[in-house]
Motif scaffolding. Sequence first.
Motif, PDB file in Angstrom:
ATOM      1  N   TRP A  38       0.806  -1.217   0.000  1.00  0.00           N
ATOM      2  CA  TRP A  38       0.000   0.000   0.000  1.00  0.00           C
ATOM      3  C   TRP A  38       0.832   1.256   0.000  1.00  0.00           C
ATOM      4  O   TRP A  38       0.286   2.366  -0.031  1.00  0.00           O
ATOM      5  CB  TRP A  38      -0.987  -0.044   1.157  1.00  0.00           C
ATOM      6  N   LEU A  39       2.148   1.091  -0.001  1.00  0.00           N
ATOM      7  CA  LEU A  39       3.026   2.235  -0.264  1.00  0.00           C
ATOM      8  C   LEU A  39       2.849   2.724  -1.695  1.00  0.00           C
ATOM      9  O   LEU A  39       3.065   3.904  -1.998  1.00  0.00           O
ATOM     10  CB  LEU A  39       4.478   1.820  -0.017  1.00  0.00           C
ATOM     11  N   ASN A  40       2.421   1.818  -2.595  1.00  0.00           N
ATOM     12  CA  ASN A  40       2.256   2.186  -3.999  1.00  0.00           C
ATOM     13  C   ASN A  40       1.245   3.301  -4.195  1.00  0.00           C
ATOM     14  O   ASN A  40       1.373   4.123  -5.103  1.00  0.00           O
ATOM     15  CB  ASN A  40       1.818   0.970  -4.824  1.00  0.00           C
ATOM     16  N   GLY A  41       0.194   3.329  -3.342  1.00  0.00           N
ATOM     17  CA  GLY A  41      -0.832   4.357  -3.491  1.00  0.00           C
ATOM     18  C   GLY A  41      -0.275   5.761  -3.367  1.00  0.00           C
ATOM     19  O   GLY A  41      -0.745   6.692  -4.031  1.00  0.00           O
ATOM     20  N   SER A  42       0.721   5.941  -2.507  1.00  0.00           N
ATOM     21  CA  SER A  42       1.380   7.242  -2.375  1.00  0.00           C
ATOM     22  C   SER A  42       2.540   7.383  -3.359  1.00  0.00           C
ATOM     23  O   SER A  42       2.884   8.495  -3.778  1.00  0.00           O
ATOM     24  CB  SER A  42       1.902   7.420  -0.942  1.00  0.00           C
ATOM     25  N   LEU A  43       3.141   6.257  -3.722  1.00  0.00           N
ATOM     26  CA  LEU A  43       4.296   6.293  -4.618  1.00  0.00           C
ATOM     27  C   LEU A  43       3.895   6.692  -6.037  1.00  0.00           C
ATOM     28  O   LEU A  43       4.669   7.358  -6.740  1.00  0.00           O
ATOM     29  CB  LEU A  43       4.971   4.918  -4.633  1.00  0.00           C
ATOM     30  N   VAL A  44       2.689   6.307  -6.467  1.00  0.00           N
ATOM     31  CA  VAL A  44       2.258   6.617  -7.838  1.00  0.00           C
ATOM     32  C   VAL A  44       2.246   8.129  -8.094  1.00  0.00           C
ATOM     33  O   VAL A  44       2.896   8.608  -9.034  1.00  0.00           O
ATOM     34  CB  VAL A  44       0.885   5.980  -8.145  1.00  0.00           C
ATOM     35  N   PRO A  45       1.514   8.956  -7.314  1.00  0.00           N
ATOM     36  CA  PRO A  45       1.553  10.398  -7.579  1.00  0.00           C
ATOM     37  C   PRO A  45       2.927  11.009  -7.320  1.00  0.00           C
ATOM     38  O   PRO A  45       3.296  11.998  -7.971  1.00  0.00           O
ATOM     39  CB  PRO A  45       0.495  10.971  -6.626  1.00  0.00           C
ATOM     40  N   PHE A  46       3.694  10.426  -6.393  1.00  0.00           N
ATOM     41  CA  PHE A  46       5.036  10.931  -6.123  1.00  0.00           C
ATOM     42  C   PHE A  46       5.935  10.756  -7.343  1.00  0.00           C
ATOM     43  O   PHE A  46       6.609  11.698  -7.780  1.00  0.00           O
ATOM     44  CB  PHE A  46       5.618  10.187  -4.919  1.00  0.00           C
ATOM     45  N   LEU A  47       5.947   9.543  -7.916  1.00  0.00           N
ATOM     46  CA  LEU A  47       6.790   9.294  -9.092  1.00  0.00           C
ATOM     47  C   LEU A  47       6.260  10.000 -10.329  1.00  0.00           C
ATOM     48  O   LEU A  47       7.023  10.293 -11.262  1.00  0.00           O
ATOM     49  CB  LEU A  47       6.905   7.790  -9.348  1.00  0.00           C
ATOM     50  N   LYS A  48       4.969  10.276 -10.346  1.00  0.00           N
ATOM     51  CA  LYS A  48       4.428  11.056 -11.464  1.00  0.00           C
ATOM     52  C   LYS A  48       5.087  12.420 -11.524  1.00  0.00           C
ATOM     53  O   LYS A  48       5.388  12.939 -12.605  1.00  0.00           O
ATOM     54  CB  LYS A  48       2.915  11.212 -11.315  1.00  0.00           C
ATOM     55  N   ILE A  49       5.348  13.005 -10.347  1.00  0.00           N
ATOM     56  CA  ILE A  49       6.029  14.300 -10.289  1.00  0.00           C
ATOM     57  C   ILE A  49       7.519  14.139 -10.571  1.00  0.00           C
ATOM     58  O   ILE A  49       8.093  14.847 -11.406  1.00  0.00           O
ATOM     59  CB  ILE A  49       5.825  14.947  -8.907  1.00  0.00           C
ATOM     60  N   VAL A  50       8.147  13.175  -9.883  1.00  0.00           N
ATOM     61  CA  VAL A  50       9.598  12.998  -9.984  1.00  0.00           C
ATOM     62  C   VAL A  50      10.041  12.680 -11.403  1.00  0.00           C
ATOM     63  O   VAL A  50      11.059  13.190 -11.887  1.00  0.00           O
ATOM     64  CB  VAL A  50      10.062  11.885  -9.020  1.00  0.00           C
ATOM     65  N   CYS A  51       9.270  11.851 -12.099  1.00  0.00           N
ATOM     66  CA  CYS A  51       9.674  11.402 -13.429  1.00  0.00           C
ATOM     67  C   CYS A  51       8.902  12.089 -14.553  1.00  0.00           C
ATOM     68  O   CYS A  51       9.101  11.744 -15.728  1.00  0.00           O
ATOM     69  CB  CYS A  51       9.508   9.887 -13.534  1.00  0.00           C
ATOM     70  N   GLY A  52       8.032  13.033 -14.232  1.00  0.00           N
ATOM     71  CA  GLY A  52       7.295  13.783 -15.248  1.00  0.00           C
ATOM     72  C   GLY A  52       6.402  12.904 -16.100  1.00  0.00           C
ATOM     73  O   GLY A  52       6.535  12.886 -17.327  1.00  0.00           O
ATOM     74  N   LEU A  53       5.472  12.193 -15.484  1.00  0.00           N
ATOM     75  CA  LEU A  53       4.659  11.184 -16.161  1.00  0.00           C
ATOM     76  C   LEU A  53       3.210  11.624 -16.284  1.00  0.00           C
ATOM     77  O   LEU A  53       2.730  12.468 -15.524  1.00  0.00           O
ATOM     78  CB  LEU A  53       4.716   9.867 -15.374  1.00  0.00           C
ATOM     79  N   ASN A  54       2.489  11.004 -17.249  1.00  0.00           N
ATOM     80  CA  ASN A  54       1.037  11.127 -17.258  1.00  0.00           C
ATOM     81  C   ASN A  54       0.452   9.986 -16.433  1.00  0.00           C
ATOM     82  O   ASN A  54       1.185   9.153 -15.895  1.00  0.00           O
ATOM     83  CB  ASN A  54       0.474  11.149 -18.687  1.00  0.00           C
ATOM     84  N   SER A  55      -0.886   9.941 -16.315  1.00  0.00           N
ATOM     85  CA  SER A  55      -1.511   8.938 -15.440  1.00  0.00           C
ATOM     86  C   SER A  55      -1.204   7.518 -15.889  1.00  0.00           C
ATOM     87  O   SER A  55      -0.901   6.631 -15.074  1.00  0.00           O
ATOM     88  CB  SER A  55      -3.033   9.158 -15.401  1.00  0.00           C
ATOM     89  N   PHE A  56      -1.281   7.267 -17.201  1.00  0.00           N
ATOM     90  CA  PHE A  56      -1.025   5.929 -17.717  1.00  0.00           C
ATOM     91  C   PHE A  56       0.405   5.498 -17.406  1.00  0.00           C
ATOM     92  O   PHE A  56       0.654   4.377 -16.949  1.00  0.00           O
ATOM     93  CB  PHE A  56      -1.276   5.892 -19.220  1.00  0.00           C
ATOM     94  N   GLN A  57       1.361   6.391 -17.637  1.00  0.00           N
ATOM     95  CA  GLN A  57       2.761   6.060 -17.368  1.00  0.00           C
ATOM     96  C   GLN A  57       3.006   5.843 -15.873  1.00  0.00           C
ATOM     97  O   GLN A  57       3.731   4.924 -15.480  1.00  0.00           O
ATOM     98  CB  GLN A  57       3.658   7.182 -17.892  1.00  0.00           C
ATOM     99  N   ALA A  58       2.377   6.668 -15.027  1.00  0.00           N
ATOM    100  CA  ALA A  58       2.572   6.535 -13.583  1.00  0.00           C
ATOM    101  C   ALA A  58       2.056   5.201 -13.077  1.00  0.00           C
ATOM    102  O   ALA A  58       2.609   4.627 -12.132  1.00  0.00           O
ATOM    103  CB  ALA A  58       1.880   7.683 -12.856  1.00  0.00           C
TER     104      ALA A  58
END
Length: 444
Positions: A38-58
């Motif tokens: 359940w760390l993934n739930g917070s990691l998804v929006p975090f990595l979206k910012i860090v790696c500059g991703l869209n929702s599908f990529q995140a």
Amino acid sequence: MELTRQNSDTHPGGATRDVVTAMLFVGLMFFILGFVTWLNGSLVPFLKIVCGLNSFQALWVTFAFYIAYTVMALPSAAILKRMAYKKGMTIGLGVMGVGALLFIPAAQSTHYALFLVALFTLASGMTLMQTAINPYIVCIGARESAAMRISIMGLFNKGAGVVVPLVFTHLMLDGIGGFSDAAMAAMDAAGRDAARATLSQRLVFPYACMAVALFAIMVLVHFSRLPDIPAEPETADLPVNRAGVLQFPQLVLGVIALFCYVGVEVIAGDTIGLYGRDLKVVNFGILTSYTMGCMVLGYLIGVAAIPRYLSQQKALVCSAVAGLVFTAGVVTSSSSAHGLSQVLLGWAGVPSVPDTVMCLALLGLANALMWPAIWPLALQGLGKYTASGSALLVMAISGGAVMPMLYGRLADAGNSQTAYWLMLPCYALILFYAIKGHKIRAWR
């Protein structure tokens, strides 16, 4: 695995004290699994910012994590056939520790592919543990109370899911407003890269601590006195069949139901942060805790009601119906009104969220009893095929890889709220299994 011996004089784990001791120890394993999952739930929006991703990529985060259950389930079953469950748990914890260590170079490089490799490695170790501890909990006592025991394990698992987003938000999302889409767009390319690298460095210390903890628990498990369950003898109760484990409709349909369940569970737990960020919810980083809190409530209901007041089959029916209702609420509710969460959570001082987000969190309540209900229904009557059936059920966890990706594609192509209609056919299939599918014992 032995399914029929449940008395203390014939089963090494049958005595009440042994069962309780084993459940507490395995509860620790479930807490670890929940913490990492359940760390993934917070990691998804975090990595979206860090790696500059869209929702599908995140949402490749969830794919890399959950696809490991399909890739590694059969190898895990083969490993467990060669060694005791305790050794399997020890190896699984060691692999998880290596996966946690891989987050350090990933965070230092901000290379998305390395994050995905680290997640896959973590989940590979978890697959070995899942393949062992789920049938262990089913077989350690009376089958009619198996869902109750799994519900208790779910309290450890989902309890970790409540705590993790709060810890993650405190450690990693402090001052996240400075990394909003608008703030990042206002920077030049060099500034964005520097900001993302600074944010990514916040992952190093927590994952280093996680690795140390996993290796320490690995040593603890190795030297523990956790009781084992003997393997099914060769002279099993069922004749050899060329179809093997696929001869059982209740298992095959159970795998499909579990695939759908894990898919909707991960969507509800891991996309709620992304969805909240899209709706500009201030506390989007902790929204997974809302879903997990609802799941904990569901597990408490399971512990209290199953099997005394509610059978495993009826619990699954109620859960599927609730899933259909709450999904309809996610798709049709207001994205600005907060009335529902104020009514349900206002008394506790919990920050309110839009009604559509609250309905998404309530899916945690609907999903809570599905895992503990589907497992014993699907494994019923498998005899010597139980281990292989368990491996197939673990492979069904890949629903958590596929379904969120489909949601991400729909959200990017259209509207992130209406994309949640994807869950309706999943709950309909689970309802079919609860009413009829689990009773089918022959393909013709």
